[in-house]
Scaffold this active site. Structure first.
Site, PDB file in Angstrom:
ATOM      1  N   GLY A 199       0.784  -1.220   0.000  1.00  0.00           N
ATOM      2  CA  GLY A 199       0.000   0.000   0.000  1.00  0.00           C
ATOM      3  C   GLY A 199       0.813   1.265   0.000  1.00  0.00           C
ATOM      4  O   GLY A 199       0.287   2.350   0.214  1.00  0.00           O
ATOM      5  N   THR A 200       2.100   1.173  -0.202  1.00  0.00           N
ATOM      6  CA  THR A 200       2.934   2.377  -0.186  1.00  0.00           C
ATOM      7  C   THR A 200       3.593   2.564  -1.541  1.00  0.00           C
ATOM      8  O   THR A 200       3.639   1.646  -2.352  1.00  0.00           O
ATOM      9  CB  THR A 200       4.048   2.267   0.875  1.00  0.00           C
ATOM     10  OG1 THR A 200       5.004   1.292   0.442  1.00  0.00           O
ATOM     11  CG2 THR A 200       3.482   1.873   2.220  1.00  0.00           C
TER      12      THR A 200
END
Lengths: 186, 133
Positions: free
Chosen positions: A177-178
């Site tokens: 998610g980054t």
């Protein structure tokens, strides 16, 4: 009741002992010790916490080992862009500068923004104009350059032309998610 | 990035942070260091804080002010509040660390990376310097 009067940091990251020579480690420790001694001396002489913070950070900015002032890392375009902030816990006054390229000690300009302007934050050319007006020391951009940081940029450009890196990290895996930031240096 | 927090003889706190940013950054990217409340914060009622690390996450978590707010509103110690905010950064996917010094001279230096260049000095001049975990 605690016993501490001054605390400093010189950056965080994946600082691996195996990547650090004893000589380099000694230089980092000496740099940190010099800064601590300076700040403590200011406080012992009756100086304010603001005086101590500014004096301590100026020592670290002047030390090319640390990513601030002289020895700052390079942007993708091969420039040094410096940021700094200071805050007074007594008054909640604050000052900061971002993206300055010619200010020898950005922490001093941040303090000037707090104490000599009605603003909190100034950026880029405007901040540098303000510095000239209030007498904060200006240097040529070449002052900040170190060969190690320049080679750091060249290595980053070889690996990937768009990723930014933090200061002191090596091979940090991407987390779900980054955005992808391998080899962070910050 | 470098930072400093201090407590003077009159009980006044101050915090400062200075940085060259990230290697290879583009587009005038700015991290947390110059953002008051994110990378730098001081309040005599609570604590002085300076952060270092992956700035985007410190901005999104308003880390420095969050630490102060946890102490002010929840009564947490500087150590517990420091660990709490660094965990928040880590849970979002960011990393780094911070230094914090409260109004009573208690300090914390939490980080979630392999190391952080850090040091402290006591009232009587005793110096402590650490790099690794």
């Amino acid at each position: 009741m605690g016993n501490y009067v001054l605390v400093i940091h010189g950056g965080a990251g994946t600082i691996l002992k195996k990547n650090m020579t004893p000589e380099k480690e000694a230089r980092y420790k000496a740099g940190l010790e010099e800064a601590l001694k300076k700040g403590y001396a200011v406080l012992e002489a009756g100086g304010t916490s603001l005086d101590a913070v500014e004096a301590t950070i100026r020592i670290l900015e002047d030390n090319p080992l640390f990513n601030a002032g002289k020895g700052a890392v390079f942007t993708h375009d091969g420039r040094n862009e410096l940021d700094a902030a200071i805050m007074d816990g007594k008054t909640l006054g604050a000052g900061s500068v971002a993206g300055v390229r010619t200010i020898k000690n950005p922490i001093t300009l941040a303090r000037a923004v707090m104490e000599k302007s009605e603003h909190v934050m100034m950026v880029g050319n405007g901040a540098e104009q303000f510095a000239a007006e209030v007498g904060v020391e200006i240097v040529d951009t070449s002052y900040f350059r170190t060969e190690e940081r320049w080679q750091g940029l060249q290595n980053a450009l070889k690996e990937d032309s768009i990723k930014a890196k933090l200061d002191h990290s090596f091979l940090t895996p991407q987390k779900a998610g980054t955005i992808n930031h391998d080899n962070k240096f910050g | 990035t470098v930072g400093c927090v201090a407590l003077d003889h009159n009980g006044n706190l101050a915090a400062g942070t200075s940085t060259g940013g990230m290697t290879n950054k583009k587009y005038g990217r700015v991290g947390d260091a110059p953002i008051i409340g994110a990378g730098t914060y001081a309040n005599n009622k609570t604590v002085a804080v300076s952060c270092t690390g992956w700035g985007e996450f410190y901005i999104r978590s308003v880390v420095a002010h969050d630490l102060s707010a946890l102490m002010e509103y929840k009564g947490l110690s500087v150590q517990v509040a420091g660990k709490t905010v660094i965990k928040k950064v880590g849970d979002l996917g960011g990393d780094g660390g911070l230094i914090a010094l409260d109004k009573d001279g208690n300090m914390a230096m939490p980080f979630n990376t392999e190391g952080m260049y850090r040091g402290a000095v006591t009232k009587d001049g005793k110096i402590e310097i650490l790099i690794y975990k």
